[in-house]
Motif scaffolding. Structure first.
Motif, PDB file in Angstrom:
ATOM      1  N   ALA A  75      46.965  67.634 100.030  1.00  0.00           N
ATOM      2  CA  ALA A  75      46.423  68.463 101.115  1.00  0.00           C
ATOM      3  C   ALA A  75      46.230  67.636 102.383  1.00  0.00           C
ATOM      4  O   ALA A  75      46.452  68.124 103.499  1.00  0.00           O
ATOM      5  N   ALA A  76      45.825  66.374 102.235  1.00  0.00           N
ATOM      6  CA  ALA A  76      45.645  65.501 103.393  1.00  0.00           C
ATOM      7  C   ALA A  76      46.976  65.249 104.089  1.00  0.00           C
ATOM      8  O   ALA A  76      47.042  65.229 105.333  1.00  0.00           O
ATOM      9  N   LEU A  77      48.045  65.077 103.314  1.00  0.00           N
ATOM     10  CA  LEU A  77      49.365  64.840 103.912  1.00  0.00           C
ATOM     11  C   LEU A  77      49.839  66.068 104.697  1.00  0.00           C
ATOM     12  O   LEU A  77      50.410  65.930 105.783  1.00  0.00           O
ATOM     13  N   VAL A  78      49.587  67.252 104.156  1.00  0.00           N
ATOM     14  CA  VAL A  78      49.947  68.480 104.883  1.00  0.00           C
ATOM     15  C   VAL A  78      49.175  68.552 106.195  1.00  0.00           C
ATOM     16  O   VAL A  78      49.733  68.870 107.254  1.00  0.00           O
ATOM     17  N   ALA A  79      47.877  68.248 106.137  1.00  0.00           N
ATOM     18  CA  ALA A  79      47.060  68.275 107.350  1.00  0.00           C
ATOM     19  C   ALA A  79      47.559  67.263 108.370  1.00  0.00           C
ATOM     20  O   ALA A  79      47.599  67.541 109.579  1.00  0.00           O
ATOM     21  N   LEU A  80      47.956  66.083 107.905  1.00  0.00           N
ATOM     22  CA  LEU A  80      48.461  65.056 108.820  1.00  0.00           C
ATOM     23  C   LEU A  80      49.748  65.503 109.504  1.00  0.00           C
ATOM     24  O   LEU A  80      49.934  65.276 110.706  1.00  0.00           O
ATOM     25  N   VAL A  81      50.635  66.148 108.751  1.00  0.00           N
ATOM     26  CA  VAL A  81      51.888  66.633 109.343  1.00  0.00           C
ATOM     27  C   VAL A  81      51.611  67.719 110.380  1.00  0.00           C
ATOM     28  O   VAL A  81      52.162  67.705 111.490  1.00  0.00           O
ATOM     29  N   LEU A  82      50.747  68.677 110.035  1.00  0.00           N
ATOM     30  CA  LEU A  82      50.414  69.752 110.981  1.00  0.00           C
ATOM     31  C   LEU A  82      49.732  69.189 112.227  1.00  0.00           C
ATOM     32  O   LEU A  82      50.031  69.608 113.357  1.00  0.00           O
ATOM     33  N   GLY A  83      48.805  68.252 112.020  1.00  0.00           N
ATOM     34  CA  GLY A  83      48.122  67.653 113.159  1.00  0.00           C
ATOM     35  C   GLY A  83      49.074  66.874 114.043  1.00  0.00           C
ATOM     36  O   GLY A  83      48.986  66.931 115.282  1.00  0.00           O
ATOM     37  N   THR A  84      49.994  66.139 113.423  1.00  0.00           N
ATOM     38  CA  THR A  84      50.983  65.382 114.202  1.00  0.00           C
ATOM     39  C   THR A  84      51.852  66.319 115.025  1.00  0.00           C
ATOM     40  O   THR A  84      52.133  66.058 116.200  1.00  0.00           O
ATOM     41  N   TRP A  85      52.291  67.410 114.412  1.00  0.00           N
ATOM     42  CA  TRP A  85      53.106  68.393 115.143  1.00  0.00           C
ATOM     43  C   TRP A  85      52.336  68.956 116.328  1.00  0.00           C
ATOM     44  O   TRP A  85      52.847  69.000 117.462  1.00  0.00           O
ATOM     45  N   ALA A  86      51.095  69.377 116.098  1.00  0.00           N
ATOM     46  CA  ALA A  86      50.308  69.982 117.172  1.00  0.00           C
ATOM     47  C   ALA A  86      50.094  69.010 118.322  1.00  0.00           C
ATOM     48  O   ALA A  86      50.318  69.360 119.496  1.00  0.00           O
TER      49      ALA A  86
END
Length: 267
Positions: free
Chosen positions: A159-170
């Motif tokens: 879940a942390a990796l998904v959040a990191l990817v979404l945050g990086t994209w944003a």
């Protein structure tokens, strides 16, 4: 000897050499530019300060500053996810916005855009470079956190990796929007000012629930708070926060559309 015979001392043709001497593939061009972009970010003293040294200092300060409330739980376990979120903002937003703004000012973007790399390849290379720098930050902050006693919830790592990817994209999309519209000096000022503002009141290292009530409603809608809350939920409790993921996705989509519409490749 016939006219088309090959002389005994002639050098035979090497097919692999011929292939290597041809034009590089699109992926090879993207990776080469990404290596250059990442190396430039890590060699720049100001960017290295924002990307690694300041987050590390924030982590040590939060762990030992008992006067600052981080919520219920061990301070180091609450502090590390917030600092990881700060790392994403530092590289994907602050560093990328500044480098994009000055590359645009000096005509680098315009020149690279007409090379075989192309504009799409350049954007992809910047994305790969940002992810590479963030990976370095995660290793450094993770190692420092472990030395301070950090014990993450391992079941929350996906879940942390998904959040990191979404945050990086944003934040990368927001960086391109900022760096591609304002003048370089304005980008430098705004990017650094926003970094400080998000650190203090953006729900990044200190959850919005620990901030004054008058900020809570606004902070909860920021991508910084969504990223920080997602990482804390994942790495402290092993939970997923779908609402926070939705907030980051909306910011990412809107910023991407606006960046595609208003981005200028030269001043």
């Amino acid at each position: 000897m016939t006219a088309d015979a090959t002389p005994a001392n002639a050098t035979p043709t090497n097919p692999s050499h011929s292939a290597r001497s041809g034009p590089a593939s699109p992926s090879a061009r993207v990776l080469a530019q990404a290596r250059f972009e990442a190396a430039t970010l890590l060699r720049n003293g100001e960017q290295l300060l924002v990307a690694v040294l300041l987050p590390a200092a924030v982590l040590v300060g939060l762990v030992h500053a008992e006067a600052i409330s981080l919520g219920d739980g061990r301070r180091v376990d609450l502090a590390v996810p917030g600092v990881l979120a700060l790392c994403v903002i530092s590289s994907a937003f602050t560093g990328q916005a500044i480098s994009t703004g000055f590359d645009r000012r000096y005509g680098v973007l315009r020149l690279l855009g007409v090379t075989p790399l192309g504009r799409t390849g350049l954007v992809l290379a910047k994305a790969v470079a940002v992810l590479s720098v963030i990976a370095v930050q995660l290793v450094v902050i993770g190692a420092l956190g472990a030395a301070l006693g950090w014990e993450p919830a391992l079941r929350g790592i996906p879940a942390a990796l998904v959040a990191l990817v979404l945050g990086t994209w944003a934040f990368a999309a927001l960086a391109l929007l900022l760096g591609g519209t304002l003048r370089a000096e304005g980008v430098l000022a705004v990017a650094n000012l926003l970094w400080v503002a998000l650190l203090a009141l953006g729900g990044v290292v200190i959850a919005g629930t620990e901030l004054p009530d008058r900020f809570a409603a606004v902070v909860g809608l920021l991508p910084s708070a969504a990223l920080g809350d997602s990482l804390r939920a994942a790495l402290v409790e092993g939970r997923v926060l779908p609402g926070a993921w939705l907030v980051m996705t909306v910011w990412a989509l809107v910023a991407t559309v606006l960046a595609r519409r208003f981005f200028r490749w030269s001043d």
